[in-house]
Write an enzyme that holds these catalytic residues in place. Structure first.
Site, PDB file in Angstrom:
ATOM      1  CE  LYS A  83     -37.375  28.501  -3.976  1.00 37.41           C
ATOM      2  NZ  LYS A  83     -36.221  28.915  -4.624  1.00 37.41           N
ATOM      3  CB  SER A 138     -34.550  29.163  -0.843  1.00 41.56           C
ATOM      4  OG  SER A 138     -34.684  29.302  -2.212  1.00 41.56           O
ATOM      5  CB  SER A 162     -32.089  28.037  -3.942  1.00 42.23           C
ATOM      6  OG  SER A 162     -31.525  29.269  -3.193  1.00 42.23           O
TER       7      SER A 162
END
Length: 393
Positions: A83, A138, A162
């Site tokens: 990520k 996210s 997220s």
């Protein structure tokens, strides 16, 4: 369909597959699909192939050695995405286990508060099921990369949902770990490491490596669970509630869970203001601590009577790229960042718009292995739940 992480690792360790070939195939899938999906901000072609070659060489040297205690390179040759551009910082245990990082995935860009789409190197990250819808965030690119079959595993972090929100909206499995169980740089303690995977079995492989804890195969079933459509404060839309509830009924019919009715119905205080106060510098934390303490008390009472809490993962279907308006997609997830409980989103079928939805499983602190064991049993006993996986490319 691409091989699972477990299949790749077993094949590479047995020398039936070469890590270099597996990683090269993943890089080819990314090159072919990412111009449309925009899941990656960086792709590390040369470094990934070099690292894969090192894995092959290491296994070749060990082939003639006396086996050492434990399994050598349990995730040998598995291509993973991390990520964001700084995601390698948390990937050390995975790289040590033989994983090969192929690139960094997209996250929402600066100046986009509460936007749940990511910004890839080539543009806006799109949901692999409908390009006009958000993939969630996210951990946006991470979920897309896994759902589209570009990689079997992607790392994530979850401060309000997220990992779990994009897992639900992209049709994959997403795990948020117990607060403090794994290292986190978040000063508030709200964010925890997590993973997005094409299967619960692959997520369990991730957990065994990062936590050094096995996921038991003989979990007594059915597991007792409490269902809540709204946690007592949220206002979810009817469709995600219906999809999640139907998934629960399939788990009940398959003997995976048994619903129980708590003596006191679960009604949490809305965690939103408390969460925002903890994330806002200079805000008075006293009210946040009051909400956290009261919700912790209510959750402790629930988990004294049941092993799992089940809810929809999100209150809505995936929205467009202009954002959710006044609706918080986090309304059913961020309570458990505030409380620190581990939670997992499992695919729960498709809505009328053709996009996936998720079933949210929450467990007592430190019970990640229980979540993963139940999710794995769901894959075996109720496979319709886990069919929400995009085809290769």
């Amino acid at each position: 369909m691409p091989l699972s992480a477990g299949e790749i690792a077993a094949g590479v360790r047995a020398r039936e597959l070469r890590a270099v070939d597996v990683v090269a195939a993943a890089l080819e899938r990314i090159e072919r699909a990412d111009p449309e999906l925009c899941a990656f901000v960086e792709v590390w072609h040369e470094e990934a192939l070099r690292r894969a070659g090192e894995v092959d060489a290491r296994l070749g040297r060990r082939a003639v050695d006396v086996p050492r205690k434990g399994e050598a390179l349990p995730l040998a040759g598995v291509p993973i995405a991390v990520k964001g551009r700084h995601g390698l910082r948390a990937a050390g245990p995975l790289l040590a286990a033989g994983c090969v990082a192929v690139g960094a995935t997209s996250v929402p860009g600066p100046g986009t508060p509460w936007q749940t789409w990511g910004l890839g190197a080539r543009g806006r990250t799109v949901n692999p099921w409908r390009a006009d819808r958000t993939p969630g965030g996210s951990s946006a690119g991470a979920a897309v990369a896994v759902a589209a079959g570009l990689v079997p595993l992607a790392t994530g972090s979850d401060g309000a949902g997220s990992v779990r929100i994009p897992a639900a909206w992209c049709g994959v499995t997403g795990l948020k770990t117990t607060a403090g169980r794994l290292p986190s740089a978040d000063r508030t303690g709200l964010a925890a490491q997590g993973v997005l995977a094409r299967s619960a079995s692959d997520a369990a492989s991730w957990w065994r490596v990062v936590a050094e804890e096995p996921v038991p195969t003989g979990t007594p079933l059915p597991v007792t669970a409490v269902w809540s459509s709204d946690l007592g404060f949220a206002g979810p839309d009817p469709e995600p509630v219906a999809l999640a509830r139907a998934a629960v009924e399939r788990l009940v019919a398959a003997g995976v869970v048994r619903l129980v009715r708590p003596r006191v119905p679960l009604r949490l205080l809305d965690p939103g203001p408390a969460w925002l106060a903890l994330r806002t510098r200079g805000a008075d934390p006293d009210e946040a601590h009051r909400v956290r303490a009261e919700n912790d008390r209510r959750l402790a009472g629930l988990f004294a009577e049941a092993e799992l809490l089940l809810t929809p993962t999100t209150p809505t279907a995936p929205h467009g790229h202009d954002g959710p308006g006044d609706r918080y997609s986090t309304s059913l997830t961020w309570a458990f960042n505030l409380s620190g409980h581990p939670a997992l989103s499992l695919p729960a079928g498709f809505g009328a718009d053709g996009c996936p939805a998720g079933l949210h499983l929450v467990a007592p602190h430190g019970r990640e292995a229980l979540l993963l064991a139940v999710a794995r049993e769901a894959e075996v006993r109720a496979p319709g739940l886990t069919a929400a996986l995009a085809d290769d490319g």
